[in-house]
Design an enzyme around this catalytic site. Structure first.
Site, PDB file in Angstrom:
ATOM      1  N   CYS A 165      84.551  42.014  12.483  1.00  0.00           N
ATOM      2  CA  CYS A 165      85.698  42.812  12.045  1.00  0.00           C
ATOM      3  C   CYS A 165      86.944  42.011  12.419  1.00  0.00           C
ATOM      4  O   CYS A 165      86.838  40.881  12.890  1.00  0.00           O
ATOM      5  CB  CYS A 165      85.690  44.227  12.618  1.00  0.00           C
ATOM      6  SG  CYS A 165      86.074  44.412  14.362  1.00  0.00           S
ATOM      7  N   HIS A 209      72.460  34.635  29.455  1.00  0.00           N
ATOM      8  CA  HIS A 209      72.602  35.501  30.625  1.00  0.00           C
ATOM      9  C   HIS A 209      72.490  36.989  30.300  1.00  0.00           C
ATOM     10  O   HIS A 209      72.096  37.780  31.172  1.00  0.00           O
ATOM     11  CB  HIS A 209      73.944  35.265  31.314  1.00  0.00           C
ATOM     12  CG  HIS A 209      74.033  33.939  31.970  1.00  0.00           C
ATOM     13  ND1 HIS A 209      75.092  33.587  32.790  1.00  0.00           N
ATOM     14  CD2 HIS A 209      73.216  32.849  31.951  1.00  0.00           C
ATOM     15  CE1 HIS A 209      74.917  32.352  33.237  1.00  0.00           C
ATOM     16  NE2 HIS A 209      73.782  31.890  32.720  1.00  0.00           N
TER      17      HIS A 209
END
Length: 149
Positions: A71, A104
């Site tokens: 977006c 991670h």
């Protein structure tokens, strides 16, 4: 999500992210990476929430295993996606944040700010996202802590 070879990709954007999403769609086609485009399909003004929910629901149902969402700022569609259980959408702005989101955080959606990225940088980020594996280990407990009951 191991890497690009094991991921059926879902795409979503609002009007502000449409052009970049369409570019990413073409990149995926060139790499023969399967995808489903959940819209929007033009630059006509629409709500990012509509298309963020479509992508998140597709991941929840197992129609696709990961996604890329765009977006204007990346924030709105990212927030929408993260309202869904099992979605770990990461708003990223460079290759390093995309790599860390996968390694991670085991991110399964890459959220991009369509108004602030060049196509070249976005393509590099998509490649990093698709080809970086979750490290596991010490990160497993942290990722498990994201979900709340």
């Amino acid at each position: 999500m191991e890497n690009a070879n094991s991921c059926r990709m879902g795409l979503a954007s609002d009007h502000a992210g449409y052009e970049l999403k369409d570019f990413i769609r073409q990149v995926l086609e060139q790499k023969n990476i399967p995808y489903t485009d959940y819209g929007t399909y033009s630059a006509e003004s629409v709500s990012y929430a509509t298309f963020g929910h479509r992508l998140a629901q597709a991941i929840e149902k197992g129609e696709v295993s990961c996604g890329i969402a765009v977006c204007g700022s990346g924030n709105g569609i990212n927030m929408t996606l993260n309202k869904h259980q099992g979605i770990r959408s990461a708003l990223c702005w460079n290759e390093e944040t995309a790599a860390l989101a996968r390694a991670h955080n085991d991110a399964n959606v890459l959220a991009l700010p369509g108004r602030f990225l060049s196509k070249e940088v976005a393509e590099k980020m998509v490649n990093v996202f698709l080809n970086t594996s979750f490290e596991g280990g010490r990160h497993c407990e942290r990722v498990a802590g994201i979900a709340c009951s």
